[in-house]
Design a protein around this motif. Structure first.
Motif, PDB file in Angstrom:
ATOM      1  N   ARG A 130      49.505  26.020  39.456  1.00  0.00           N
ATOM      2  CA  ARG A 130      49.020  25.515  40.748  1.00  0.00           C
ATOM      3  C   ARG A 130      47.501  25.571  40.827  1.00  0.00           C
ATOM      4  NH1 ARG A 130      53.126  28.955  42.770  1.00  0.00           N
ATOM      5  NH2 ARG A 130      55.036  27.773  43.032  1.00  0.00           N
ATOM      6  N   GLU A 131      46.913  26.518  40.120  1.00  0.00           N
ATOM      7  CA  GLU A 131      45.454  26.686  40.120  1.00  0.00           C
ATOM      8  C   GLU A 131      44.790  25.901  38.981  1.00  0.00           C
ATOM      9  OE1 GLU A 131      44.716  30.915  40.089  1.00  0.00           O
ATOM     10  OE2 GLU A 131      46.115  31.215  41.735  1.00  0.00           O
ATOM     11  N   ASN A 132      45.558  25.011  38.339  1.00  0.00           N
ATOM     12  CA  ASN A 132      45.064  24.182  37.234  1.00  0.00           C
ATOM     13  C   ASN A 132      44.570  24.994  36.051  1.00  0.00           C
ATOM     14  OD1 ASN A 132      45.608  21.664  38.467  1.00  0.00           O
ATOM     15  ND2 ASN A 132      43.782  21.907  39.711  1.00  0.00           N
ATOM     16  N   ILE A 133      45.155  26.154  35.837  1.00  0.00           N
ATOM     17  CA  ILE A 133      44.850  26.967  34.661  1.00  0.00           C
ATOM     18  C   ILE A 133      45.719  26.432  33.521  1.00  0.00           C
ATOM     19  CG2 ILE A 133      44.997  29.281  33.661  1.00  0.00           C
ATOM     20  CD1 ILE A 133      44.501  30.344  36.545  1.00  0.00           C
ATOM     21  N   PRO A 134      45.139  26.118  32.385  1.00  0.00           N
ATOM     22  CA  PRO A 134      45.924  25.517  31.289  1.00  0.00           C
ATOM     23  C   PRO A 134      46.948  26.478  30.698  1.00  0.00           C
ATOM     24  CG  PRO A 134      43.708  26.025  30.544  1.00  0.00           C
ATOM     25  CD  PRO A 134      43.737  26.302  32.023  1.00  0.00           C
ATOM     26  N   ALA A 135      48.000  25.932  30.151  1.00  0.00           N
ATOM     27  CA  ALA A 135      49.065  26.738  29.545  1.00  0.00           C
ATOM     28  C   ALA A 135      48.531  27.618  28.417  1.00  0.00           C
ATOM     29  CB  ALA A 135      50.179  25.824  29.029  1.00  0.00           C
ATOM     30  N   GLU A 136      47.469  27.153  27.755  1.00  0.00           N
ATOM     31  CA  GLU A 136      46.881  27.922  26.655  1.00  0.00           C
ATOM     32  C   GLU A 136      46.280  29.242  27.131  1.00  0.00           C
ATOM     33  OE1 GLU A 136      46.133  24.654  27.299  1.00  0.00           O
ATOM     34  OE2 GLU A 136      47.379  23.828  25.713  1.00  0.00           O
ATOM     35  N   ALA A 137      46.115  29.402  28.429  1.00  0.00           N
ATOM     36  CA  ALA A 137      45.528  30.626  28.985  1.00  0.00           C
ATOM     37  C   ALA A 137      46.574  31.718  29.219  1.00  0.00           C
ATOM     38  CB  ALA A 137      44.811  30.301  30.292  1.00  0.00           C
ATOM     39  N   ASN A 138      47.783  31.514  28.721  1.00  0.00           N
ATOM     40  CA  ASN A 138      48.850  32.514  28.867  1.00  0.00           C
ATOM     41  C   ASN A 138      48.321  33.877  28.403  1.00  0.00           C
ATOM     42  OD1 ASN A 138      51.200  34.129  28.537  1.00  0.00           O
ATOM     43  ND2 ASN A 138      52.440  32.330  28.140  1.00  0.00           N
ATOM     44  N   PRO A 139      48.318  34.880  29.296  1.00  0.00           N
ATOM     45  CA  PRO A 139      47.706  36.169  28.964  1.00  0.00           C
ATOM     46  C   PRO A 139      48.585  37.100  28.133  1.00  0.00           C
ATOM     47  CG  PRO A 139      48.552  36.239  31.187  1.00  0.00           C
ATOM     48  CD  PRO A 139      48.765  34.829  30.687  1.00  0.00           C
ATOM     49  N   TYR A 140      49.833  36.727  27.935  1.00  0.00           N
ATOM     50  CA  TYR A 140      50.774  37.607  27.247  1.00  0.00           C
ATOM     51  C   TYR A 140      50.818  37.327  25.744  1.00  0.00           C
ATOM     52  CZ  TYR A 140      52.182  38.722  31.961  1.00  0.00           C
ATOM     53  OH  TYR A 140      52.167  39.126  33.274  1.00  0.00           O
ATOM     54  N   HIS A 141      51.197  38.324  24.997  1.00  0.00           N
ATOM     55  CA  HIS A 141      51.282  38.231  23.538  1.00  0.00           C
ATOM     56  C   HIS A 141      52.329  37.191  23.142  1.00  0.00           C
ATOM     57  CE1 HIS A 141      51.189  39.482  19.369  1.00  0.00           C
ATOM     58  NE2 HIS A 141      52.491  39.636  19.390  1.00  0.00           N
ATOM     59  N   GLU A 142      51.915  36.238  22.319  1.00  0.00           N
ATOM     60  CA  GLU A 142      52.828  35.189  21.869  1.00  0.00           C
ATOM     61  C   GLU A 142      54.030  35.812  21.175  1.00  0.00           C
ATOM     62  OE1 GLU A 142      52.750  30.969  19.471  1.00  0.00           O
ATOM     63  OE2 GLU A 142      50.888  32.034  19.837  1.00  0.00           O
TER      64      GLU A 142
END
Length: 55
Positions: free
Chosen positions: A16-28
């Motif tokens: 909703r805040e237009n933060i890209p999916a690549e910014a996922n803060p959790y360990h892949e």
């Protein structure tokens, strides 16, 4: 006592805040990463669908 934020909900908020999916803060590869990504995708898909309909 506050509970840890839900990764799914955080992913929805990020989209909703237009933060890209690549910014996922959790360990892949972690469950949290998957939940955050699912929440982000849910909202991002809805936003894209609304934009393509012109709403």
């Amino acid at each position: 006592m506050s509970a840890d934020p839900d990764p799914f909900t955080l992913g929805e908020s990020a989209a909703r805040e237009n933060i890209p999916a690549e910014a996922n803060p959790y360990h892949e590869g972690s469950e949290e990463h998957a939940l955050w990504a699912a929440g982000h995708e849910r909202v991002a898909t809805a936003i894209e669908a609304n934009e393509s309909e012109g709403t």
